[in-house]
Scaffold this active site. Sequence first.
Site, PDB file in Angstrom:
ATOM      1  N   HIS A  16       0.750  -1.355   0.402  1.00 24.18           N
ATOM      2  CA  HIS A  16       0.441  -0.132  -0.068  1.00 24.18           C
ATOM      3  C   HIS A  16       0.875   1.258  -0.238  1.00 24.18           C
ATOM      4  O   HIS A  16       2.349   1.027   0.229  1.00 24.18           O
ATOM      5  CB  HIS A  16      -0.737  -0.204   1.182  1.00 24.18           C
ATOM      6  CG  HIS A  16      -0.396   0.074   2.466  1.00 24.18           C
ATOM      7  ND1 HIS A  16      -0.807   0.731   3.497  1.00 24.18           N
ATOM      8  CD2 HIS A  16       0.791   0.101   2.756  1.00 24.18           C
ATOM      9  CE1 HIS A  16      -0.621   1.007   4.445  1.00 24.18           C
ATOM     10  NE2 HIS A  16       0.856   0.429   4.421  1.00 24.18           N
ATOM     11  N   CYS A  35       5.426   5.047   5.028  1.00 24.15           N
ATOM     12  CA  CYS A  35       3.815   4.614   3.827  1.00 24.15           C
ATOM     13  C   CYS A  35       3.744   5.792   3.408  1.00 24.15           C
ATOM     14  O   CYS A  35       2.603   5.072   2.678  1.00 24.15           O
ATOM     15  CB  CYS A  35       3.142   4.751   5.608  1.00 24.15           C
ATOM     16  SG  CYS A  35       2.968   2.657   6.225  1.00 24.15           S
ATOM     17  N   HIS A  41       5.238  -0.032  -0.524  1.00 25.85           N
ATOM     18  CA  HIS A  41       5.526  -1.204   0.479  1.00 25.85           C
ATOM     19  C   HIS A  41       4.730  -2.581   0.902  1.00 25.85           C
ATOM     20  O   HIS A  41       3.609  -2.136   1.139  1.00 25.85           O
ATOM     21  CB  HIS A  41       6.067  -0.675   1.774  1.00 25.85           C
ATOM     22  CG  HIS A  41       5.262   0.604   2.786  1.00 25.85           C
ATOM     23  ND1 HIS A  41       4.531   1.720   2.369  1.00 25.85           N
ATOM     24  CD2 HIS A  41       4.699  -0.057   3.845  1.00 25.85           C
ATOM     25  CE1 HIS A  41       3.529   1.756   3.300  1.00 25.85           C
ATOM     26  NE2 HIS A  41       3.983   1.158   3.875  1.00 25.85           N
ATOM     27  N   HIS A  43       2.660  -5.324   3.818  1.00 29.18           N
ATOM     28  CA  HIS A  43       3.159  -5.764   5.468  1.00 29.18           C
ATOM     29  C   HIS A  43       2.727  -6.558   5.243  1.00 29.18           C
ATOM     30  O   HIS A  43       0.974  -6.998   4.240  1.00 29.18           O
ATOM     31  CB  HIS A  43       1.317  -4.465   6.147  1.00 29.18           C
ATOM     32  CG  HIS A  43       2.426  -3.196   6.320  1.00 29.18           C
ATOM     33  ND1 HIS A  43       3.331  -2.739   7.622  1.00 29.18           N
ATOM     34  CD2 HIS A  43       2.195  -1.923   5.624  1.00 29.18           C
ATOM     35  CE1 HIS A  43       3.497  -1.619   6.747  1.00 29.18           C
ATOM     36  NE2 HIS A  43       3.065  -0.757   6.407  1.00 29.18           N
ATOM     37  N   ASP A  81      -4.980 -10.455  -1.049  1.00 31.97           N
ATOM     38  CA  ASP A  81      -3.414 -11.122  -0.881  1.00 31.97           C
ATOM     39  C   ASP A  81      -2.613 -10.980  -1.652  1.00 31.97           C
ATOM     40  O   ASP A  81      -2.669 -11.136  -2.833  1.00 31.97           O
ATOM     41  CB  ASP A  81      -3.935 -12.715  -0.574  1.00 31.97           C
ATOM     42  CG  ASP A  81      -2.451 -13.664  -0.062  1.00 31.97           C
ATOM     43  OD1 ASP A  81      -1.281 -12.518   0.934  1.00 31.97           O
ATOM     44  OD2 ASP A  81      -1.633 -14.972  -0.419  1.00 31.97           O
ATOM     45  N   HIS A  82      -1.345 -10.560  -1.778  1.00 33.08           N
ATOM     46  CA  HIS A  82      -0.391 -10.394  -3.052  1.00 33.08           C
ATOM     47  C   HIS A  82      -0.858  -9.651  -3.340  1.00 33.08           C
ATOM     48  O   HIS A  82      -0.458  -9.584  -5.179  1.00 33.08           O
ATOM     49  CB  HIS A  82      -0.233 -11.779  -3.438  1.00 33.08           C
ATOM     50  CG  HIS A  82       1.118 -12.410  -2.984  1.00 33.08           C
ATOM     51  ND1 HIS A  82       0.325 -12.809  -1.623  1.00 33.08           N
ATOM     52  CD2 HIS A  82       2.208 -12.769  -3.080  1.00 33.08           C
ATOM     53  CE1 HIS A  82       1.871 -13.650  -0.647  1.00 33.08           C
ATOM     54  NE2 HIS A  82       2.993 -13.285  -2.093  1.00 33.08           N
ATOM     55  N   GLU A 126      -1.091  -4.497  11.771  1.00 28.35           N
ATOM     56  CA  GLU A 126      -0.295  -4.275  10.376  1.00 28.35           C
ATOM     57  C   GLU A 126       0.736  -5.207  10.477  1.00 28.35           C
ATOM     58  O   GLU A 126       1.336  -4.815   9.994  1.00 28.35           O
ATOM     59  CB  GLU A 126      -0.650  -3.075  10.211  1.00 28.35           C
ATOM     60  CG  GLU A 126       0.659  -2.231   9.089  1.00 28.35           C
ATOM     61  CD  GLU A 126      -0.445  -1.179   8.818  1.00 28.35           C
ATOM     62  OE1 GLU A 126      -1.093  -1.131   8.031  1.00 28.35           O
ATOM     63  OE2 GLU A 126       0.100  -0.544   9.165  1.00 28.35           O
TER      64      GLU A 126
HETATM   65 NI    NI Z   1       2.970   0.875   5.220  1.00 31.45          NI
END
Ligand code: NI
Length: 136
Positions: A16, A35, A41, A43, A81-82, A126
């Site tokens: 995100h 972020c 990047h 998580h 996911d992914h 997160e």
């Molecule tokens: Ni982040």
Amino acid sequence: MKKISVIRKAHFNAAHRLHNPNWTDEKNKDVFGLCNNPNYHGHNYDLEVKVSGELDPETGYLIDMKLLKDIIKEKIELVFDHKNLNVEVPQFKNLNPTAENIAIVIYDILRKEIDEKYDIHIRLYETARNIVEYPY
Ligand code: NI
């Protein structure tokens, strides 16, 4: 009737970027820090879905866990996911994918899938140390 809760855990990895398009680049960087990285990047999100209600005396179940597992798999894991949340998950087209907003989006998706006789509650990790709950 006995009121009881069950919790199903799930996991997804996603990318995100936190960004408010109404702000300057400088303000975005100040508020969102790492972020805000324009190249995104990732998580490793851990999810706990808590379902509460009245125990069914005939089955001894609150809810069939296989059913709950399949709903979470199909409606959340396969969708998130992914993925790059900003780019690939329509709910975040114009919504900042903070952990708070992700938890609310997950709640809204699952609320439509799980019988309304149950209460549901989302806990989203997160990181191991940053956790959001919705509803509060
Ligand atoms: Ni982040």
